[in-house]
Each structure stands twice: as structure tokens, then as C-alpha cells.
Scaffold this active site. Structure first.
Site, short mmCIF file in Angstrom:
data_model
loop_
_atom_site.label_atom_id
_atom_site.label_comp_id
_atom_site.label_asym_id
_atom_site.label_seq_id
_atom_site.Cartn_x
_atom_site.Cartn_y
_atom_site.Cartn_z
N GLU A 104 0.82 -1.21 0.00
CA GLU A 104 0.00 0.00 0.00
C GLU A 104 0.86 1.27 0.00
OE1 GLU A 104 -2.93 -0.29 -0.70
OE2 GLU A 104 -3.67 -2.21 0.07
N HIS A 160 -2.71 2.16 8.14
CA HIS A 160 -3.84 1.40 7.59
C HIS A 160 -4.02 0.17 8.46
CE1 HIS A 160 -6.40 -0.92 5.02
NE2 HIS A 160 -5.47 -1.82 4.78
N HIS A 172 -7.19 -3.07 9.89
CA HIS A 172 -8.46 -3.77 9.69
C HIS A 172 -9.19 -3.94 11.02
CE1 HIS A 172 -6.19 -6.06 6.19
NE2 HIS A 172 -6.40 -4.80 5.88
N GLU A 187 -16.86 11.50 23.50
CA GLU A 187 -15.72 12.28 23.02
C GLU A 187 -15.43 12.16 21.52
OE1 GLU A 187 -12.43 11.99 25.73
OE2 GLU A 187 -13.62 13.20 27.11
N HIS A 194 -13.08 -3.32 4.03
CA HIS A 194 -11.66 -3.66 4.03
C HIS A 194 -10.99 -3.17 5.32
CE1 HIS A 194 -7.53 -3.76 1.84
NE2 HIS A 194 -7.36 -3.68 3.14
O1 2HA Z 1 -0.73 -4.95 3.68
O2 2HA Z 1 -3.70 -4.58 4.61
O3 2HA Z 1 -4.49 -3.59 2.27
C1 2HA Z 1 -1.87 -5.72 3.75
C2 2HA Z 1 -3.08 -4.89 3.62
C3 2HA Z 1 -3.46 -4.48 2.29
ZN ZN Z 2 -5.65 -3.83 4.24
#
Ligand code: 2HA
Ligand code: ZN
Length: 277
Positions: A122, A145, A147, A175, A216
Site C-alpha cells: 500500500e 492502515h 483492519h 468524546e 476492508h
Molecule cells: O498490507 O492490509 O491492504 C496488507 C493490507 C493491504
Molecule cells: Zn488492508
């Protein structure tokens, strides 16, 4: 030269990845972090003239974006295919410190990725997000990033409308509106790892520090690892509460008038149009 393993930015990357893994947000190779460093702090630990390896941006990913504003900048970044679970135990394999090359077409590895690794898949989305945030906030340093479980769960049962999604999150913890007063941007499901999703994320980042990638995960940006982690953590907490209550009748709620009192007390600028006043 000081020992790189003691560098605060390496320690902090390890601690952040470990926390995120422990919270269940970053299974397997899920998630990635990039953190822009000052040349001055890098120099305390590394010989910046000693490039270990040149990595073409093409090798990181297709490159059809202009990285010029970041030429010469230093980043510590998680590796492609690497597990957050393993960062703390072996930072030199799972992390890398890179400098964006003078031609804007390659990056120079100064430390890490010991097994021949490369930055996260990414990388384009991260670099484009850095450029977008730096235009709005010159002190921005971090893009994460992840999940996070409940944030993701909420994507499947809640309308993916920025106003409605933000409003629901704001309602879940007192908050929230103070922590992310600009709200949360949302992208529809898109193919990850591409320049397209990178461009779309960066566009949202001009307006939001938090961007949900539908079904995602989420992107967060901030001045420090703590701030950025805290933003995602707050969204995830709100999403968790939503997932706990969404099947039950709602008896009480935080009212929009109450949220206005909060932002007035803290003196923050917020998305008025995301409230129903
Ligand atoms: O790097 O989360 O979106 C692994 C991820 C790709
Ligand atoms: Zn990801």
C-alpha cells in the site's frame, strides 16, 4: 553513531504494531504503517550516505503518481507481506527505513528489510496520503492502515454514507466528535494495492484524517503515531459500541445539541452539516 534498535521511532513502531496486533486489528499481513522521519534524527543512528539497496517504485507497485514533493524524505515503513505480530521481535526484517530517491522513481533502503523485503503493497496509498495531509497540515508525519474488527463489521450493516456513518460514530461515545470533528471519509469497496485507491484515499485525506475503505479497513493520518493510533482506536471503540447495541431498541442517545455543547467547550471546528440541528 547510536544503536538504531534504541531509536525512539523504531521502538514506537514496534509498540504500535504490537498493540494493533494484540487488539486483533491486523491479522496475518493486514495493515501497514509509514512514519516520516527528520533527516536529523535518522543521522543520529544511520550513515545516510550508505544506501543498502535501491528499490524501484515499480517494484513496490505500479507507479503512475507524482512523488516529487516527497523526494529526499525519510520514512520508516512496514514491509509487504510482513506480519504485525512479528515486528516487535524482529524489527530489522519487518521494517525498513527508506529515502525517496532524487528521480522520484526509486527509493533508497538505508536500514531493515533484511531478508530482501520491500515496503508495504500500500506504499502508493501511503505516499499519496502523506502528500495530501502535508498540504493541509505541515506537521503530519504518520499514515496507518488497519483492519479493526468492529469498524469492519459496521461496514456490513450500516449505510456507507459519510454523514450518516460519522453521525452514528459520534453518537456512540461522548468524546468522538471532539476527537474527529471533521468526521470520517468513506470510499466504496475498491481494489487495494493500486494507484487508483491511493488517489481516491488521498483525495479524501484533503478533508478527513480518517478514511474508511468499505469492507476492508481504515486509513488514519496524524502528527504522531500516538495521535494516529488514537484516532483509529476511537473510531473502533465507537463501532464496537454500535455493534453491541445495533440489534436492540435504543432507549437513550447522545443528542446533537449535546454534541454542539461539547465542540463549543473544546473549541473545535466540526462538520456542522453532519449533525441534524
Ligand atoms: O498490507 O492490509 O491492504 C496488507 C493490507 C493491504
Ligand atoms: Zn488492508
Amino acid at each position: 553513531m547510536k544503536d538504531i534498535m534504541t531509536a525512539p521511532f523504531v521502538r514506537e513502531m514496534c509498540a504500535t504494531a504490537a498493540n494493533m496486533y494484540r487488539l486483533g486489528w491486523d491479522e496475518r499481513n493486514g495493515g501497514n504503517i509509514s512514519y516520516m522521519l527528520d533527516e536529523k534524527e535518522v543521522k543520529e543512528y544511520l550513515d545516510i550516505d550508505n544506501v543498502i539497496r535501491d528499490i524501484p517504485l515499480m517494484g513496490v507497485n505500479e507507479v503512475d503518481f507524482d512523488i516529487t514533493p516527497l523526494i529526499g524524505k525519510y520514512f520508516i515503513v512496514t514491509g509487504t507481506g510482513k506480519y504485525f505480530k512479528n515486528v516487535e521481535g524482529d524489527p530489522e526484517t519487518n521494517l525498513g527505513i527508506v529515502r525517496i530517491g532524487k528521480d522520484g522513481k526509486h527509493i533508497e533502503l538505508l536500514w531493515g528489510f533484511k531478508d530482501g523485503g520491500r515496503p508495504t503493497s500500500e506504499f502508493p496509498a501511503h505516499m499519496m496520503s502523506h502528500m495530501a495531509r502535508l498540504k493541509v497540515d505541515p506537521e503530519n508525519r504518520v499514515v496507518i492502515h488497519s483492519h479493526p474488527t468492529n469498524t469492519l463489521a459496521m461496514n456490513f450493516v450500516h449505510e456507507l454514507d459519510e454523514k450518516k456513518f460519522t453521525h452514528t460514530l459520534w453518537e456512540m461515545c461522548t468524546e468522538c466528535i471532539v476527537v474527529f470533528p471533521e468526521g470520517v471519509g468513506i470510499l466504496p469497496w475498491m481494489l487495494c494495492g493500486t494507484s487508483e485507491i491511493g488517489k481516491a484515499t488521498a483525495k479524501k485525506m484533503e478533508e478527513f484524517r480518517l478514511v474508511v475503505w468499505a469492507m476492508h479497513g481504515i486509513y488514519g493520518a496524524g502528527k504522531t503515531l500516538d495521535e494516529t493510533f488514537g484516532l483509529i482506536e476511537t473510531v473502533e471503540k465507537a463501532a464496537q459500541i454500535y455493534m453491541l447495541i445495533c440489534n436492540r431498541p435504543r432507549v437513550n442517545t447522545i443528542k446533537d445539541e449535546d454534541m454542539v455543547k461539547l465542540v463549543e467547550l473544546f473549541g473545535v471546528k466540526y462538520r456542522k452539516d453532519f449533525l441534524d440541528l
